[in-house]
Design a protein around this motif. Structure first.
Motif, short mmCIF file in Angstrom:
data_model
loop_
_atom_site.label_atom_id
_atom_site.label_comp_id
_atom_site.label_asym_id
_atom_site.label_seq_id
_atom_site.Cartn_x
_atom_site.Cartn_y
_atom_site.Cartn_z
N UNK A 349 0.79 -1.22 0.00
CA UNK A 349 0.00 0.00 0.00
C UNK A 349 0.82 1.27 0.00
N UNK A 350 0.38 2.26 0.77
CA UNK A 350 1.03 3.57 0.88
C UNK A 350 1.69 3.69 2.25
N UNK A 351 2.90 4.24 2.26
CA UNK A 351 3.64 4.46 3.50
C UNK A 351 4.00 5.94 3.60
N UNK A 352 3.88 6.48 4.82
CA UNK A 352 4.20 7.88 5.06
C UNK A 352 5.30 7.95 6.12
N UNK A 368 -3.19 0.02 3.40
CA UNK A 368 -3.15 -0.99 2.35
C UNK A 368 -4.58 -1.21 1.87
N UNK A 369 -4.92 -0.79 0.64
CA UNK A 369 -6.28 -1.00 0.13
C UNK A 369 -6.59 -2.48 -0.01
N UNK A 370 -7.88 -2.82 -0.15
CA UNK A 370 -8.25 -4.22 -0.35
C UNK A 370 -7.82 -4.71 -1.72
N UNK A 371 -7.75 -6.02 -1.87
CA UNK A 371 -7.37 -6.62 -3.14
C UNK A 371 -8.40 -6.28 -4.22
N UNK A 386 -3.24 -6.31 -4.29
CA UNK A 386 -3.15 -4.86 -4.43
C UNK A 386 -1.76 -4.48 -4.94
N UNK A 387 -1.70 -3.47 -5.80
CA UNK A 387 -0.43 -2.97 -6.33
C UNK A 387 -0.51 -1.44 -6.36
N UNK A 388 -0.29 -0.83 -5.21
CA UNK A 388 -0.39 0.63 -5.11
C UNK A 388 0.76 1.25 -5.88
N UNK A 389 0.43 2.09 -6.85
CA UNK A 389 1.36 2.46 -7.91
C UNK A 389 1.90 3.88 -7.77
N UNK A 390 1.02 4.86 -7.67
CA UNK A 390 1.47 6.26 -7.62
C UNK A 390 0.70 7.00 -6.55
N UNK A 401 -4.20 7.85 -4.58
CA UNK A 401 -3.32 6.75 -4.97
C UNK A 401 -3.98 5.94 -6.07
N UNK A 402 -3.13 5.42 -6.96
CA UNK A 402 -3.61 4.57 -8.05
C UNK A 402 -3.12 3.14 -7.83
#
Length: 419
Positions: A349-352, A368-371, A386-390, A401-402
């Motif tokens: 997912x996304x990390x800050x 972390x979004x759902x699958x 999930x594949x958090x991209x940008x 996030x995409x």
């Protein structure tokens, strides 16, 4: 378009999902830009790019899709003011002659014909007028012989900076573009790592299994910081846009895994955050990292720390790709901070991160979004992971996030964390 499952993350810390959009049924997204209440998302598998109304972050709404000619990638784009710039590049995942893994292994110029004979795709950069944010209008096109553009950096004014593979080179290089007339952009100069200009007789001195290619450069003032995949990091002086000069070239692969993807300078703190990209499942390409460099002397970048690797779950065995991909790049017309860093981490997912102490960065939030329920990815045997991209963070602190398959998410962090 949104339901309980979509809005319930697999994991969240100090962050929540506000809204979701399936992007008109084209859930694959790569780069996202937000301007004037509208998001512009480039696609990887379904061609073209899309416009999404995000004025109500809880109900983002698909507006329009803009297809591109033939087998053309347009996964990366930039906005500033009333202009939108979109890449046109050969879609490497639709080329029967290049296996998916081959795209990341060795020089692309050795695998495909970049002489200009292939008419199945468009190569260059398209320029759109977005005064009417919901209805972009194409006003210019810069053709560029070869493979086309991979990514752009543009923050207004006369100059844009692109990565592209022109004929005669082994892979993507650095090119500066004059945007004085947005209807007729013109490339004015090039820079590359010695060994990449095959046409001039240069011979690479690196292992041919490695890919030396500019992913893109981020420019702050007259300093350009380039991420060259397995070729590492460069700092470049672009004070003379017609004659850019290399200041330094640092490569830490080997011994580390390589895949340098973003290089974000924080000039007010003399720091540089470097993100690597994981490109294969199950850590096949090694552990990719996020590095912090001191650039008090831009000609001598010195690594001082790495950002923590997510450890709230065993992401290495989750399936799919575990590792960084993109960073929020502190663009004008967006949230800007030299202390808080946002990094997409694909299956994590996304990390800050808080880097107030650059020697001891710490994670302060994650989601972390759902699958995804379905896959846009047409490659065989892909997992529903999930594949958090940008990531893009707007001036109000909302986070966009995409995903390669799961559409656009809009997030917010707990109050006070962005102060």
């Amino acid at each position: 378009m949104a339901n309980r499952d979509v809005l319930t993350p697999d994991y969240a810390r100090n962050m929540r999902i506000l809204g979701h959009c399936d992007q008109g049924g084209r859930g694959d997204g790569v780069q996202v830009m937000v301007s004037g209440g509208y998001a512009y998302v480039g696609h990887l598998f379904s061609n073209g790019w899309s416009v999404i109304d995000v004025r109500d972050p809880r109900k983002p709404t698909f507006v329009k899709h803009y297809p591109q000619p033939g087998a053309t990638w347009s996964q990366h784009l930039q906005t500033h003011g009333d202009l939108l710039l979109v890449v046109n590049m050969k879609d490497m995942l639709r080329d029967d002659g290049v296996e998916t893994g081959d795209y990341y292994k060795g020089s692309i110029g050795d695998k495909i014909d970049t002489s200009g004979g292939d008419q199945s795709y468009s190569a260059g950069m398209r320029v759109y007028d977005i005064k009417d944010r919901a209805n972009p209008v194409e006003i210019g096109f810069m053709p560029l012989e070869g493979l086309g553009l991979h990514r752009i950096w543009y923050t207004g004014g006369q100059w844009a900076y692109v990565s592209a593979l022109p004929p005669g080179f082994t892979d993507d290089i650095f090119i500066i573009v004059d945007m004085s007339d947005p209807t007729n952009p013109k490339p004015v100069s090039k820079l590359w790592i010695p060994g990449m200009n095959a046409e001039a007789g240069e011979v690479p001195d690196w292992d041919p299994k490695h890919r030396y290619a500019l992913h893109h450069a981020i420019i702050k003032g007259d300093l350009a910081c380039g991420a060259w995949r397995d070729g590492g990091l460069t700092t470049m002086d672009v004070s003379d846009r017609h004659n850019p000069k290399m200041l330094s070239h640092v490569n830490f692969s080997p011994p580390f895994a390589g895949g340098t993807h973003n290089a974000l300078a924080l000039p007010d703190r003399n720091l540089l955050v470097v993100v690597e990209e994981a490109v294969f499942d199950d850590l096949e390409d090694g552990v990719k990292r996020n590095w912090v460099f001191d650039i008090t002397d831009p000609a001598n970048p010195i690594s001082i720390s790495t950002l923590p690797i997510p450890d709230d779950f065993d992401y290495a065995t989750k399936g799919g790709q575990f590792g960084p991909h993109n960073i929020h790049e502190n663009r004008p017309e967006s949230f800007q901070s030299s202390d808080i860093i946002f990094v997409t981490y694909q299956n994590a997912g996304l990390r800050v991160y808080d880097i107030r102490d650059p020697f001891r960065p710490k994670e302060i939030a994650a989601l972390v979004p759902p699958a995804p329920e379905t896959l846009m990815d047409h490659r065989p045997d892909r997992p529903k992971i999930v594949d958090t991209t940008d990531v893009f963070v707007d001036e109000n602190g909302l986070i966009y996030i995409t995903d390669f398959n799961a559409g656009l998410y809009i997030l917010e962090m707990d109050e006070g964390l962005l102060d």
